[in-house]
Design a protein around this motif. Structure first.
Motif, mmCIF file in Angstrom:
data_model
loop_
_atom_site.group_PDB
_atom_site.id
_atom_site.type_symbol
_atom_site.label_atom_id
_atom_site.label_comp_id
_atom_site.label_asym_id
_atom_site.label_seq_id
_atom_site.Cartn_x
_atom_site.Cartn_y
_atom_site.Cartn_z
ATOM 1 N N ARG A 58 0.836 -1.211 0.000
ATOM 2 C CA ARG A 58 0.000 0.000 0.000
ATOM 3 C C ARG A 58 0.865 1.253 0.000
ATOM 4 O O ARG A 58 0.570 2.220 -0.696
ATOM 5 N N ALA A 59 1.910 1.244 0.819
ATOM 6 C CA ALA A 59 2.802 2.406 0.888
ATOM 7 C C ALA A 59 3.470 2.655 -0.460
ATOM 8 O O ALA A 59 3.566 3.799 -0.913
ATOM 9 N N GLU A 60 3.911 1.583 -1.124
ATOM 10 C CA GLU A 60 4.531 1.724 -2.441
ATOM 11 C C GLU A 60 3.516 2.254 -3.461
ATOM 12 O O GLU A 60 3.851 3.103 -4.292
ATOM 13 N N ALA A 61 2.286 1.774 -3.392
ATOM 14 C CA ALA A 61 1.241 2.250 -4.299
ATOM 15 C C ALA A 61 0.944 3.726 -4.050
ATOM 16 O O ALA A 61 0.722 4.490 -4.991
ATOM 17 N N ASP A 62 0.959 4.135 -2.788
ATOM 18 C CA ASP A 62 0.732 5.548 -2.467
ATOM 19 C C ASP A 62 1.836 6.431 -3.037
ATOM 20 O O ASP A 62 1.568 7.511 -3.570
ATOM 21 N N VAL A 63 3.079 5.971 -2.955
ATOM 22 C CA VAL A 63 4.207 6.735 -3.510
ATOM 23 C C VAL A 63 4.045 6.848 -5.026
ATOM 24 O O VAL A 63 4.196 7.928 -5.608
ATOM 25 N N TRP A 64 3.731 5.737 -5.678
ATOM 26 C CA TRP A 64 3.546 5.751 -7.134
ATOM 27 C C TRP A 64 2.395 6.677 -7.515
ATOM 28 O O TRP A 64 2.511 7.465 -8.450
ATOM 29 N N ARG A 65 1.286 6.601 -6.785
ATOM 30 C CA ARG A 65 0.118 7.435 -7.075
ATOM 31 C C ARG A 65 0.466 8.910 -6.925
ATOM 32 O O ARG A 65 0.097 9.743 -7.749
ATOM 33 N N ARG A 66 1.192 9.254 -5.877
ATOM 34 C CA ARG A 66 1.595 10.650 -5.661
ATOM 35 C C ARG A 66 2.525 11.124 -6.782
ATOM 36 O O ARG A 66 2.391 12.242 -7.297
ATOM 37 N N PHE A 67 3.457 10.267 -7.185
ATOM 38 C CA PHE A 67 4.378 10.597 -8.273
ATOM 39 C C PHE A 67 3.607 10.865 -9.563
ATOM 40 O O PHE A 67 3.841 11.874 -10.245
ATOM 41 N N GLN A 68 2.688 9.985 -9.909
ATOM 42 C CA GLN A 68 1.903 10.145 -11.135
ATOM 43 C C GLN A 68 1.003 11.378 -11.049
ATOM 44 O O GLN A 68 0.836 12.093 -12.034
ATOM 45 N N THR A 69 0.426 11.624 -9.881
ATOM 46 C CA THR A 69 -0.418 12.808 -9.697
ATOM 47 C C THR A 69 0.407 14.074 -9.889
ATOM 48 O O THR A 69 -0.034 15.018 -10.553
ATOM 49 N N ASP A 70 1.621 14.109 -9.323
ATOM 50 C CA ASP A 70 2.504 15.273 -9.493
ATOM 51 C C ASP A 70 2.820 15.517 -10.959
ATOM 52 O O ASP A 70 2.813 16.666 -11.424
ATOM 53 N N ARG A 71 3.084 14.449 -11.696
ATOM 54 C CA ARG A 71 3.378 14.593 -13.130
ATOM 55 C C ARG A 71 2.181 15.190 -13.866
ATOM 56 O O ARG A 71 2.337 16.092 -14.698
ATOM 57 N N CYS A 72 0.990 14.673 -13.572
ATOM 58 C CA CYS A 72 -0.220 15.194 -14.225
ATOM 59 C C CYS A 72 -0.460 16.653 -13.850
ATOM 60 O O CYS A 72 -0.866 17.465 -14.690
ATOM 61 N N GLU A 73 -0.200 16.993 -12.579
ATOM 62 C CA GLU A 73 -0.388 18.379 -12.150
ATOM 63 C C GLU A 73 0.606 19.315 -12.836
ATOM 64 O O GLU A 73 0.267 20.461 -13.157
ATOM 65 N N GLN A 74 1.826 18.862 -13.087
ATOM 66 C CA GLN A 74 2.805 19.672 -13.818
ATOM 67 C C GLN A 74 2.333 19.916 -15.248
ATOM 68 O O GLN A 74 2.434 21.037 -15.771
ATOM 69 N N LEU A 75 1.824 18.860 -15.878
ATOM 70 C CA LEU A 75 1.296 19.018 -17.241
ATOM 71 C C LEU A 75 0.086 19.949 -17.242
ATOM 72 O O LEU A 75 -0.065 20.789 -18.139
ATOM 73 N N LEU A 76 -0.762 19.814 -16.238
ATOM 74 C CA LEU A 76 -1.944 20.670 -16.130
ATOM 75 C C LEU A 76 -1.533 22.132 -15.984
ATOM 76 O O LEU A 76 -2.110 23.014 -16.639
ATOM 77 N N ALA A 77 -0.528 22.390 -15.164
ATOM 78 C CA ALA A 77 -0.045 23.763 -14.993
ATOM 79 C C ALA A 77 0.471 24.336 -16.308
ATOM 80 O O ALA A 77 0.306 25.529 -16.583
ATOM 81 N N ALA A 78 1.062 23.467 -17.144
ATOM 82 C CA ALA A 78 1.625 23.931 -18.415
ATOM 83 C C ALA A 78 0.549 24.357 -19.411
ATOM 84 O O ALA A 78 0.791 25.224 -20.253
ATOM 85 N N VAL A 79 -0.648 23.789 -19.337
ATOM 86 C CA VAL A 79 -1.710 24.129 -20.295
ATOM 87 C C VAL A 79 -2.795 25.006 -19.684
ATOM 88 O O VAL A 79 -3.676 25.483 -20.395
ATOM 89 N N TRP A 80 -2.725 25.235 -18.383
ATOM 90 C CA TRP A 80 -3.830 25.902 -17.687
ATOM 91 C C TRP A 80 -4.128 27.301 -18.224
ATOM 92 O O TRP A 80 -5.283 27.625 -18.520
#
Length: 134
Positions: free
Chosen positions: A31-53
């Motif tokens: 679960r902890a590893e999945a949470d880290v992966w989920r946070r990493f992927q969310t951060d990547r999506c948020e960076q892309l979102l900031a670029a097009v916002w």
């Protein structure tokens, strides 16, 4: 399990408790590893979102679509989508019609709709005119 416990010089109950403890620890680690992966992927999506916002907010249709998709991805990654309510109904939203069939009627129905006994499967119950042999 008794022979395994005996080989370690412990009771079956102690082995069971140790196994359960280890199993729960492994699940928690996963679960902890999945949470880290989920946070990493969310951060990547948020960076892309900031670029097009900014472009999306000024009316750029393509940027708007990209932003919408990224927001959907973030929601899905984090389990924030609302559950979809599904209701099964019968014809025109009415109740489901439930009927029973004796084995002979069921066999006849299967035979009438089977597409397995032909080189060019088609039957009157399910074929459209374009599918029927010429």
């Amino acid at each position: 399990m008794a022979s395994i416990a005996e080989s370690f010089g412990m009771s079956r109950e102690a082995l069971s408790k140790d196994f359960t403890r280890a199993y729960r620890a492994a699940i928690e680690e996963e679960r902890a590893e999945a949470d880290v992966w989920r946070r990493f992927q969310t951060d990547r999506c948020e960076q892309l979102l900031a670029a097009v916002w900014d472009d999306a907010m000024t009316g750029d249709v393509r940027a708007n679509e990209q932003a919408r998709k990224l927001i959907g991805d973030i929601n899905e990654l984090n389990g924030w989508k609302a559950p979809v309510r599904t209701e099964v109904t019968g014809a025109e939203g009415g109740p489901l019609a439930v009927s029973t069939a004796d084995p002979d009627k069921l066999a006849a129905l299967i035979a009438a709709t089977s597409r397995l006994n032909s080189d060019r499967p088609a039957n009157t119950a399910t074929s459209t005119p374009d599918e029927d042999p010429e």
